[in-house]
Design a protein around this motif. Sequence first.
Motif, PDB file in Angstrom:
ATOM      1  N   LYS A 454       0.830  -1.203   0.000  1.00 29.40           N
ATOM      2  CA  LYS A 454       0.000   0.000   0.000  1.00 29.40           C
ATOM      3  C   LYS A 454       0.868   1.258   0.000  1.00 29.40           C
ATOM      4  O   LYS A 454       0.627   2.190  -0.768  1.00 29.40           O
ATOM      5  CB  LYS A 454      -0.919   0.001   1.216  1.00 29.40           C
ATOM      6  CG  LYS A 454      -1.854   1.220   1.249  1.00 29.40           C
ATOM      7  CD  LYS A 454      -2.840   1.137   2.394  1.00 29.40           C
ATOM      8  CE  LYS A 454      -3.766   2.345   2.393  1.00 29.40           C
ATOM      9  NZ  LYS A 454      -4.758   2.290   3.490  1.00 29.40           N
ATOM     10  N   GLN A 455       1.926   1.269   0.857  1.00 29.60           N
ATOM     11  CA  GLN A 455       2.776   2.452   0.910  1.00 29.60           C
ATOM     12  C   GLN A 455       3.543   2.631  -0.390  1.00 29.60           C
ATOM     13  O   GLN A 455       3.753   3.750  -0.863  1.00 29.60           O
ATOM     14  CB  GLN A 455       3.768   2.354   2.080  1.00 29.60           C
ATOM     15  CG  GLN A 455       4.530   3.654   2.328  1.00 29.60           C
ATOM     16  CD  GLN A 455       3.586   4.817   2.595  1.00 29.60           C
ATOM     17  OE1 GLN A 455       2.779   4.773   3.526  1.00 29.60           O
ATOM     18  NE2 GLN A 455       3.656   5.855   1.769  1.00 29.60           N
ATOM     19  N   ASP A 459       3.509   5.959  -2.781  1.00 25.43           N
ATOM     20  CA  ASP A 459       4.745   6.626  -3.200  1.00 25.43           C
ATOM     21  C   ASP A 459       4.883   6.631  -4.722  1.00 25.43           C
ATOM     22  O   ASP A 459       5.332   7.614  -5.319  1.00 25.43           O
ATOM     23  CB  ASP A 459       5.963   5.932  -2.582  1.00 25.43           C
ATOM     24  CG  ASP A 459       6.064   6.177  -1.082  1.00 25.43           C
ATOM     25  OD1 ASP A 459       5.342   7.053  -0.575  1.00 25.43           O
ATOM     26  OD2 ASP A 459       6.856   5.494  -0.412  1.00 25.43           O
ATOM     27  N   LEU A 460       4.478   5.536  -5.347  1.00 23.34           N
ATOM     28  CA  LEU A 460       4.580   5.417  -6.805  1.00 23.34           C
ATOM     29  C   LEU A 460       3.728   6.477  -7.499  1.00 23.34           C
ATOM     30  O   LEU A 460       4.175   7.141  -8.444  1.00 23.34           O
ATOM     31  CB  LEU A 460       4.130   4.019  -7.242  1.00 23.34           C
ATOM     32  CG  LEU A 460       4.167   3.693  -8.729  1.00 23.34           C
ATOM     33  CD1 LEU A 460       5.608   3.663  -9.231  1.00 23.34           C
ATOM     34  CD2 LEU A 460       3.492   2.345  -8.998  1.00 23.34           C
ATOM     35  N   LEU A 461       2.503   6.663  -7.032  1.00 23.23           N
ATOM     36  CA  LEU A 461       1.621   7.664  -7.635  1.00 23.23           C
ATOM     37  C   LEU A 461       2.121   9.076  -7.360  1.00 23.23           C
ATOM     38  O   LEU A 461       1.944   9.982  -8.179  1.00 23.23           O
ATOM     39  CB  LEU A 461       0.195   7.497  -7.107  1.00 23.23           C
ATOM     40  CG  LEU A 461      -0.505   6.210  -7.526  1.00 23.23           C
ATOM     41  CD1 LEU A 461      -1.875   6.110  -6.873  1.00 23.23           C
ATOM     42  CD2 LEU A 461      -0.651   6.131  -9.038  1.00 23.23           C
ATOM     43  N   ALA A 462       2.774   9.264  -6.208  1.00 24.18           N
ATOM     44  CA  ALA A 462       3.330  10.583  -5.911  1.00 24.18           C
ATOM     45  C   ALA A 462       4.501  10.904  -6.828  1.00 24.18           C
ATOM     46  O   ALA A 462       4.607  12.000  -7.380  1.00 24.18           O
ATOM     47  CB  ALA A 462       3.781  10.637  -4.447  1.00 24.18           C
ATOM     48  N   VAL A 463       5.379   9.925  -7.034  1.00 25.27           N
ATOM     49  CA  VAL A 463       6.564  10.128  -7.878  1.00 25.27           C
ATOM     50  C   VAL A 463       6.177  10.376  -9.329  1.00 25.27           C
ATOM     51  O   VAL A 463       6.764  11.203 -10.023  1.00 25.27           O
ATOM     52  CB  VAL A 463       7.511   8.904  -7.772  1.00 25.27           C
ATOM     53  CG1 VAL A 463       8.579   8.948  -8.857  1.00 25.27           C
ATOM     54  CG2 VAL A 463       8.166   8.870  -6.399  1.00 25.27           C
ATOM     55  N   ARG A 479      -1.396  -2.713 -16.396  1.00 26.25           N
ATOM     56  CA  ARG A 479      -2.416  -1.726 -16.011  1.00 26.25           C
ATOM     57  C   ARG A 479      -3.506  -2.376 -15.156  1.00 26.25           C
ATOM     58  O   ARG A 479      -3.929  -1.829 -14.136  1.00 26.25           O
ATOM     59  CB  ARG A 479      -3.055  -1.107 -17.264  1.00 26.25           C
ATOM     60  CG  ARG A 479      -2.267   0.054 -17.872  1.00 26.25           C
ATOM     61  CD  ARG A 479      -2.990   0.554 -19.104  1.00 26.25           C
ATOM     62  NE  ARG A 479      -2.301   1.716 -19.662  1.00 26.25           N
ATOM     63  CZ  ARG A 479      -2.723   2.966 -19.505  1.00 26.25           C
ATOM     64  NH1 ARG A 479      -3.803   3.205 -18.801  1.00 26.25           N
ATOM     65  NH2 ARG A 479      -2.059   3.966 -20.038  1.00 26.25           N
ATOM     66  N   SER A 480      -3.981  -3.551 -15.595  1.00 26.03           N
ATOM     67  CA  SER A 480      -5.079  -4.193 -14.872  1.00 26.03           C
ATOM     68  C   SER A 480      -4.654  -4.572 -13.456  1.00 26.03           C
ATOM     69  O   SER A 480      -5.416  -4.420 -12.495  1.00 26.03           O
ATOM     70  CB  SER A 480      -5.562  -5.431 -15.638  1.00 26.03           C
ATOM     71  OG  SER A 480      -4.503  -6.336 -15.834  1.00 26.03           O
ATOM     72  N   ARG A 481      -3.407  -5.073 -13.291  1.00 34.73           N
ATOM     73  CA  ARG A 481      -2.936  -5.455 -11.960  1.00 34.73           C
ATOM     74  C   ARG A 481      -2.757  -4.225 -11.079  1.00 34.73           C
ATOM     75  O   ARG A 481      -3.103  -4.243  -9.877  1.00 34.73           O
ATOM     76  CB  ARG A 481      -1.602  -6.210 -12.066  1.00 34.73           C
ATOM     77  CG  ARG A 481      -0.996  -6.635 -10.723  1.00 34.73           C
ATOM     78  CD  ARG A 481      -1.936  -7.493  -9.926  1.00 34.73           C
ATOM     79  NE  ARG A 481      -1.334  -7.932  -8.678  1.00 34.73           N
ATOM     80  CZ  ARG A 481      -2.027  -8.361  -7.635  1.00 34.73           C
ATOM     81  NH1 ARG A 481      -3.352  -8.416  -7.688  1.00 34.73           N
ATOM     82  NH2 ARG A 481      -1.412  -8.733  -6.522  1.00 34.73           N
ATOM     83  N   LEU A 482      -2.268  -3.120 -11.658  1.00 38.14           N
ATOM     84  CA  LEU A 482      -2.107  -1.886 -10.886  1.00 38.14           C
ATOM     85  C   LEU A 482      -3.457  -1.369 -10.417  1.00 38.14           C
ATOM     86  O   LEU A 482      -3.630  -1.004  -9.243  1.00 38.14           O
ATOM     87  CB  LEU A 482      -1.400  -0.824 -11.735  1.00 38.14           C
ATOM     88  CG  LEU A 482      -1.201   0.552 -11.072  1.00 38.14           C
ATOM     89  CD1 LEU A 482      -0.394   0.426  -9.787  1.00 38.14           C
ATOM     90  CD2 LEU A 482      -0.512   1.512 -12.042  1.00 38.14           C
ATOM     91  N   MET A 486      -4.753  -0.912  -6.569  1.00 40.22           N
ATOM     92  CA  MET A 486      -5.246   0.387  -6.111  1.00 40.22           C
ATOM     93  C   MET A 486      -6.657   0.253  -5.521  1.00 40.22           C
ATOM     94  O   MET A 486      -6.975   0.863  -4.495  1.00 40.22           O
ATOM     95  CB  MET A 486      -5.235   1.389  -7.271  1.00 40.22           C
ATOM     96  CG  MET A 486      -3.845   1.838  -7.689  1.00 40.22           C
ATOM     97  SD  MET A 486      -3.850   2.748  -9.258  1.00 40.22           S
ATOM     98  CE  MET A 486      -4.863   4.177  -8.829  1.00 40.22           C
ATOM     99  N   LYS A 487      -7.487  -0.555  -6.175  1.00 40.20           N
ATOM    100  CA  LYS A 487      -8.836  -0.750  -5.677  1.00 40.20           C
ATOM    101  C   LYS A 487      -8.821  -1.509  -4.348  1.00 40.20           C
ATOM    102  O   LYS A 487      -9.568  -1.206  -3.421  1.00 40.20           O
ATOM    103  CB  LYS A 487      -9.661  -1.506  -6.716  1.00 40.20           C
ATOM    104  CG  LYS A 487     -11.150  -1.563  -6.386  1.00 40.20           C
ATOM    105  CD  LYS A 487     -11.942  -2.033  -7.584  1.00 40.20           C
ATOM    106  CE  LYS A 487     -13.433  -1.956  -7.299  1.00 40.20           C
ATOM    107  NZ  LYS A 487     -14.248  -2.367  -8.455  1.00 40.20           N
TER     108      LYS A 487
END
Length: 501
Positions: A454-455, A459-463, A479-482, A486-487
């Motif tokens: 989760k962390q 961090d990934l979305l922030a970067v 994409r589907s796994r990401l 996220m969900k």
Amino acid sequence: MSKILIVDDEELMCRALTRKVVSMGHEVACAYTLKDGAKKANSGYYDVIFLDVRMPDGNGLDAITPMRSTSSQPEVIIITGAGDPDGAELAIRNGAWDYIEKNASINMMVLPMVRALQYREAAKIKNPLPAMKTHNIVGSSAAIRNVLDLAAQASQTDANVLVTGNTGTGKELLALAIHKNSARANGNFVVVDCAALSETLVESMLFGYEKGAYTSADKAREGLIKQADGGTLFLDEIGELPFSIQKAFLRVLQERRFRPLGSKQEIESNFRLISATNRRLDEMAAKGVFRNDLLFRLKAFTIEIPVLSERLDDIPALVQHHLAKICQRYGMPMKEPSQDFLDALKQYDWPGNVRELMNTLEWALTVAHDDLTLFPKHLPSHVRIKAARAKIKKGGAGRAKPAAPELEEAQAPPFVHEEALPAAGTTLVTITPAGGEMASLQEIRDAAIESVEKQYLVDLLAVTGADIREACRISGLSRSRLYELMKKYGISKTANYTVTS
């Protein structure tokens, strides 16, 4: 009568859809796993496939492209019990006909099927497009075939085309192919690199000028727009076109008339415009650094070229094609790639796309020298290292987790305590049941992994600034796994994230 395939692990849903579709006079087959669905799709002819997202052996969104690539090239309709906007976007991007939630009525669920069947019937009687001359565009993957299909359609019209894609994907090559397959093939193909033009030069380069228009203008010069008269004007990196010029160029697009610098007369140019960019013009327009009205003109017909990591099946053909060209250029005997060499190339993520692959092949030929067969040892070390790491990562992902030891007695649900570790600045996670005894090692592992995952995603979305494509590239996730992760953790890509220290 058409043939319909339903791929869904819920038997009740399969039965309900089957009854409705059969009552409409069509033939139906069902599959309850993705593996069985893929087998049926490859061995039979189907017009439409209903495909569930959450299947016991994988994510249906990942199966859209393979199923659409089968010999019957069926239309795929995604059905899901847990729909979300990100999943819908991914489905449409992957070529799905529609995306439907299962809480809709059966009639609403079969309506897209009816439309898809009408479309396929109409396609059978319309005149087929002439064969596309690919002009050095190499590959037969579903991704590149879709691009070529769109290019073939674009070449039959005079509409403005916007080609998007990352650096090194071959945007200029595709633009040239559209030109060469169009009615303007005998006209000029004029390339303008907007990124290489300074703001002071771009106007004179595009519009031309008369003698004496400015101090150093000792003779008249025809602009690039006029040179494209009767042919195609290709504006590469259109996102770099100075804002001050965009309004003037918009008028040229509307009127096909312009005034050279220093001239009193307007002149005409009957050109076809193809633009290309690796930037997100919609975001630039939202920020006010690119004109919305110009963007609407540019993207009358948009083609997005996939990155090389999304068309790895094309690597053997690309390698053979470019090896032959390079060997011929340097006058050396043709070298053959070993299977290990090709496998190593498929493990690499190719951030520089086809252009990076070409440079890598030049390196390999130089290192191989007199060797007639190419092996992984001939590749640059950074390619070999990334390929090796990717191979190990994929191998690790396929290993099953050890089963947690079964407890002899029922225990209360665990809860989590977190204590800061000052020395490492990390978090120690311990899991203790309500009874006070330590939980199993597997429970501790699972909780720790979820906390770290989760962390990492935050961090990934922030970067990446919530850029999903960039997040997939960095993380190595599809994409589907990401979206699935996220969900799972309740993470939205629209939220504002900051990197943890």
